[in-house]
Design an enzyme around this catalytic site. Structure first.
Site, PDB file in Angstrom:
ATOM      1  N   HIS A  53     -24.944 102.935  17.643  1.00  0.00           N
ATOM      2  CA  HIS A  53     -24.263 104.230  17.562  1.00  0.00           C
ATOM      3  C   HIS A  53     -24.302 104.985  18.887  1.00  0.00           C
ATOM      4  CE1 HIS A  53     -23.127 104.749  13.300  1.00  0.00           C
ATOM      5  NE2 HIS A  53     -24.151 103.943  13.040  1.00  0.00           N
ATOM      6  N   ASP A  85     -20.184 104.826  10.694  1.00  0.00           N
ATOM      7  CA  ASP A  85     -20.599 104.760   9.295  1.00  0.00           C
ATOM      8  C   ASP A  85     -19.532 105.472   8.474  1.00  0.00           C
ATOM      9  OD1 ASP A  85     -22.960 103.578  10.133  1.00  0.00           O
ATOM     10  OD2 ASP A  85     -24.105 105.440  10.064  1.00  0.00           O
ATOM     11  N   GLU A 117     -25.928  96.821   5.736  1.00  0.00           N
ATOM     12  CA  GLU A 117     -25.365  98.134   5.410  1.00  0.00           C
ATOM     13  C   GLU A 117     -23.877  98.031   5.079  1.00  0.00           C
ATOM     14  OE1 GLU A 117     -26.143 100.531   8.853  1.00  0.00           O
ATOM     15  OE2 GLU A 117     -28.316 100.330   8.689  1.00  0.00           O
ATOM     16  N   HIS A 175     -21.659 100.402   7.583  1.00  0.00           N
ATOM     17  CA  HIS A 175     -21.736 100.357   9.052  1.00  0.00           C
ATOM     18  C   HIS A 175     -20.858  99.245   9.616  1.00  0.00           C
ATOM     19  CE1 HIS A 175     -24.179 100.466  12.955  1.00  0.00           C
ATOM     20  NE2 HIS A 175     -23.483  99.348  13.070  1.00  0.00           N
TER      21      HIS A 175
END
Length: 232
Positions: free
Chosen positions: A133, A140, A202, A205
């Site tokens: 990130h 996300d 995830e 993500h």
């Protein structure tokens, strides 16, 4: 060090740009509400090439679900914010297990950190191993329908549990859980059709052009094109 962090980084020189209003943005921003130290920076920025692919992914989505949009939960994250959220998540995980995060044994601390780092990247200040990130490469996100109602994915973003794994509901015979999986698959197919790769742990993500993306998509790993620590 995780396997993908061994991939060399090549600066691509792309600017960080604001995510346009054609997307739904989670407001107020969750980490800002907790006091995460963004300073003058915005969580709703990505590299220019990532933004272009997000627009393409939303076009794919609307072909399948007219009126639906992608809802951006979080994108750009300075190192200081990554550290803040790792510390916050660590403390929350300790308390959920009936432990005081300040008074842990070395073994307890190591066990909780291992849980946290299944889902959160290490807030490394080393330019060779940046959190995804912090490069402007990762986002996300989830889906909302034409009425701006969030689509149920079966677990909230950032949950530290097996329900966060993308295929957690894949083998379920429960009708509602099959629906959760179908929603996750829709998000996955739209994002990967636009060139993104999904985090293996995830469902929310996705990234393009960072070390994890190269590790997942390139048969012979070449240097990743990453805009590291870009200014907003």
């Amino acid at each position: 060090m995780k396997p993908y962090q061994q991939i060399a980084i090549a600066e691509c020189g792309e600017p960080l740009v604001p995510i346009p209003a054609v997307f739904s943005l989670v407001q107020p921003h969750s980490y800002m509400q907790l006091g995460a130290p963004y300073g003058h920076k915005s969580p709703f920025y990505v590299r220019q090439g990532v933004c272009e692919r997000l627009l393409l992914a939303q076009t794919y989505l609307q072909k399948h679900r007219p009126g639906w949009r992608m809802q951006i939960f979080d994108a750009y994250r300075p190192i200081a914010v990554q550290q803040f959220m790792v510390d916050y998540t660590f403390a929350q995980a300790a308390r959920s297990q009936g432990l005081d995060p300040i008074q842990l044994t070395a073994t307890q601390r190591e066990n909780i950190l291992s849980q946290v780092y299944q889902f959160w990247a290490v807030p490394s200040p080393d330019p060779a191993t940046p959190p995804p990130h912090s490069t402007g490469a990762a986002v996300d996100l989830t889906l909302v329908n034409a009425d701006e109602q969030m689509i149920d994915m079966g677990s909230p973003i950032d949950e530290l549990s097996p329900r966060s794994y993308p295929n957690h509901f894949a083998q379920s015979s429960d009708r509602q859980e099959q629906e959760f999986h179908a929603h996750r698959q829709l998000l996955f197919h739209c994002m990967t059709a636009a060139g993104f790769a999904q985090h293996p742990n995830e469902w929310w993500h996705f990234s393009y052009g960072d070390q994890m993306w190269v590790w997942q998509t390139q048969p012979v790993h070449s240097p990743a094109a990453i805009s590291c620590y870009g200014s907003v």
